[in-house]
Design an enzyme around this catalytic site. Structure first.
Site, PDB file in Angstrom:
ATOM      1  N   LYS A 116      16.769  31.305 -41.884  1.00 48.61           N
ATOM      2  CA  LYS A 116      16.995  29.754 -42.026  1.00 48.61           C
ATOM      3  C   LYS A 116      17.402  29.695 -43.585  1.00 48.61           C
ATOM      4  CE  LYS A 116      14.974  27.683 -38.515  1.00 48.61           C
ATOM      5  NZ  LYS A 116      14.028  26.548 -37.781  1.00 48.61           N
ATOM      6  N   LYS A 208      21.008  32.129 -30.250  1.00 45.27           N
ATOM      7  CA  LYS A 208      20.213  31.280 -29.560  1.00 45.27           C
ATOM      8  C   LYS A 208      20.364  29.987 -29.272  1.00 45.27           C
ATOM      9  CE  LYS A 208      16.212  30.145 -31.868  1.00 45.27           C
ATOM     10  NZ  LYS A 208      15.324  29.263 -31.845  1.00 45.27           N
ATOM     11  N   LYS A 211      18.568  23.788 -32.502  1.00 44.71           N
ATOM     12  CA  LYS A 211      18.761  22.388 -32.686  1.00 44.71           C
ATOM     13  C   LYS A 211      19.975  22.089 -33.855  1.00 44.71           C
ATOM     14  CE  LYS A 211      13.950  21.300 -32.168  1.00 44.71           C
ATOM     15  NZ  LYS A 211      12.639  21.675 -32.845  1.00 44.71           N
TER      16      LYS A 211
HETATM   17  N1  AQP Z   1      16.632  28.865 -27.465  1.00 47.05           N
HETATM   18  C1  AQP Z   1      15.437  28.941 -27.121  1.00 47.05           C
HETATM   19  N2  AQP Z   1      14.854  29.378 -25.907  1.00 47.05           N
HETATM   20  C2  AQP Z   1      13.796  29.334 -25.621  1.00 47.05           C
HETATM   21  N3  AQP Z   1      12.907  28.726 -26.414  1.00 47.05           N
HETATM   22  C3  AQP Z   1      13.325  28.279 -27.504  1.00 47.05           C
HETATM   23  N4  AQP Z   1      12.532  27.614 -28.461  1.00 47.05           N
HETATM   24  C4  AQP Z   1      13.249  27.078 -29.423  1.00 47.05           C
HETATM   25  N5  AQP Z   1      14.504  27.309 -29.091  1.00 47.05           N
HETATM   26  C5  AQP Z   1      14.388  28.087 -27.886  1.00 47.05           C
HETATM   27  C6  AQP Z   1      11.051  27.303 -28.465  1.00 47.05           C
HETATM   28  O1  AQP Z   1      10.550  25.789 -28.656  1.00 47.05           O
HETATM   29  C7  AQP Z   1       9.481  25.838 -29.293  1.00 47.05           C
HETATM   30  C8  AQP Z   1       9.674  24.573 -30.339  1.00 47.05           C
HETATM   31  O2  AQP Z   1      10.640  25.265 -31.304  1.00 47.05           O
HETATM   32  P1  AQP Z   1      10.740  24.526 -32.720  1.00 47.05           P
HETATM   33  O3  AQP Z   1      10.970  23.150 -32.482  1.00 47.05           O
HETATM   34  O4  AQP Z   1       9.515  24.901 -33.292  1.00 47.05           O
HETATM   35  O5  AQP Z   1      11.700  25.080 -33.517  1.00 47.05           O
HETATM   36  P2  AQP Z   1      12.595  26.257 -33.562  1.00 47.05           P
HETATM   37  O6  AQP Z   1      12.277  27.321 -32.743  1.00 47.05           O
HETATM   38  O7  AQP Z   1      13.287  26.576 -34.919  1.00 47.05           O
HETATM   39  O8  AQP Z   1      13.862  25.485 -32.872  1.00 47.05           O
HETATM   40  P3  AQP Z   1      15.504  25.709 -32.866  1.00 47.05           P
HETATM   41  O9  AQP Z   1      16.008  24.801 -31.854  1.00 47.05           O
HETATM   42  O10 AQP Z   1      15.915  26.947 -32.919  1.00 47.05           O
HETATM   43  O11 AQP Z   1      15.734  24.925 -34.105  1.00 47.05           O
HETATM   44  P4  AQP Z   1      16.706  25.317 -35.385  1.00 47.05           P
HETATM   45  O12 AQP Z   1      17.812  25.218 -35.110  1.00 47.05           O
HETATM   46  O13 AQP Z   1      16.173  24.694 -36.548  1.00 47.05           O
HETATM   47  O14 AQP Z   1      16.599  26.942 -35.730  1.00 47.05           O
HETATM   48  C9  AQP Z   1       9.274  27.071 -29.874  1.00 47.05           C
HETATM   49  O15 AQP Z   1       8.077  27.567 -28.773  1.00 47.05           O
HETATM   50  C10 AQP Z   1      10.362  27.764 -29.685  1.00 47.05           C
HETATM   51  O16 AQP Z   1      10.038  29.372 -29.377  1.00 47.05           O
END
Ligand code: AQP
Length: 353
Positions: A116, A208, A211
């Protein structure tokens, strides 16, 4: 050893673009956990969200949107505790104490920070670096025993376990002297698994679903309508071969593996069962079935989210009620931690009485 009652905690960041990976890897599993004989706490982790700058007005909307997604997916706010992190001060308070337990070397190994922060690490917020310590505090403020998360959170859960163990060791005699036996914090069990523990981008099977991906076509958002879901699935990257009949045949085919995993998770079955039905099919036919399935499962959630977000007063009331119930659990934990660490404090807090 202390016997810890089963307590489930997990969180989702209100950072917009809630997607199918968040749903299948986390929120859907939160709903399933409610069948366990456990107290479940589901948190909209807004303190985590601001580790990257958020527009204040948008953030308020995103907090309500994640809450609506929880409720629309089937989390029952009467039995589970649904709240936003910033309304319960014990998260930040315990994070400070854990900052003094966690080691710099542990945080330096966290791959999510490296991803990040990117190349401009000097310019990343201190909060982004400290994110996993706050996450440990989120979980341990409730002495949670089980944490359902996607695979990307595995390393952070290991850090939570390290912090719990170090606290129990560092303060062992004080823990015993205050009548808590040998261990104050449980060694939390991560619940990572199922066919969608890591949902991948629809445009690139090696990344992955996320968001923050610049391409909206890389993910299915929980706010997408049926037409958009269909369009994104049909455009999803695939390879020219038919689907294999065995999971072995998915090796080296990340996009095929991803779509089969999504199908399996949405239909609550396994990759093996999906391939038993679709092995030999071309992607055009398989994608058609996947569109139907995704729309059938996601459209009702989408409609209910819209209905709920139209009434922010109701959502705010759910969050306020959840925060009061969460604080009633976290406040006595913090009081005990302060006694164990050696702080002098006022009498029991109202929430603990
Ligand atoms: N691609 C994924 N597959 C399965 N699980 C996922 N999670 C996130 N992406 C996937 C799970 O969703 C929960 C909440 O995630 P979060 O909101 O805490 O943030 P994150 O993991 O940072 O989500 P993103 O989409 O990956 O955001 P960015 O783009 O900011 O990095 C967690 O349980 C996570 O494991």
């Amino acid at each position: 050893m202390v016997a810890f009652k089963e307590l489930v905690f997990s969180g989702v960041q209100p950072t917009g673009n809630l997607h199918l990976g968040n749903y299948l890897g986390a929120i859907k599993r939160f709903v399933e956990m409610q069948a366990r004989p456990a107290q479940c706490l589901y948190c909209v982790v807004d303190l985590h969200a601001i580790t990257l700058w958020q527009d204040p007005e948008a953030l308020r909307g995103q907090i309500r949107e994640v809450t609506a997604a929880f409720l629309a997916a089937g989390i029952d706010p009467r039995t589970s505790i649904v709240f936003n992190q910033s309304q319960v001060p014990q998260h930040a308070e315990l994070a400070w104490i854990f900052n003094c337990v966690a080691r710099l070397g542990w945080l330096n190994r966290m791959t999510q920070f490296k991803d990040k922060a990117g190349k401009d690490r000097e310019n990343a917020s201190v909060g982004l670096y400290d994110y996993p310590v706050l996450m440990a505090a989120d979980i341990l403020a409730y002495r949670a025993t089980h944490v359902p998360v996607g695979e990307d959170q595995k390393q952070h859960l290991e850090l939570t376990r390290d912090i719990a163990q170090k606290f129990n060791t560092d303060f062992g005699s004080s823990i015993a002297a205050h009548g808590h036996g040998e261990a104050f914090f449980p060694v939390t069990e991560p619940l990572i698994g199922g066919p969608a523990a890591r949902v991948m981008s629809l445009r690139d099977g090696s990344k992955k679903m996320s968001k923050s991906d610049a391409s909206d076509n890389s993910r299915i958002n929980l706010t997408d309508d049926a037409d958009l879901i269909a369009q994104k699935v049909r455009k999803a990257k695939t390879d020219p071969d038919a689907l294999p009949s065995e999971t072995e045949g998915l090796k080296g085919r990340p996009e095929a593996d991803n779509l089969v995993g999504i199908f399996a998770a949405l239909s609550e079955t396994t990759r093996e069962a999906v391939l038993a039905e679709y092995g030999g099919a071309q992607f055009s036919a398989f994608k058609g079935a996947l569109v139907d399935l995704a729309v059938e499962k996601l459209a009702p959630i989408n409609a209910e989210m819209k209905r709920l977000t139209a009434d922010p007063g109701h959502i705010d009331a759910v969050l306020a009620d959840g925060a009061a119930r969460a604080e009633a659990i976290a406040a006595p934990t913090l009081d005990a931690v302060k006694d164990i660490v050696g702080f002098v404090r006022r009498g029991p807090r109202l929430a603990a009485v």
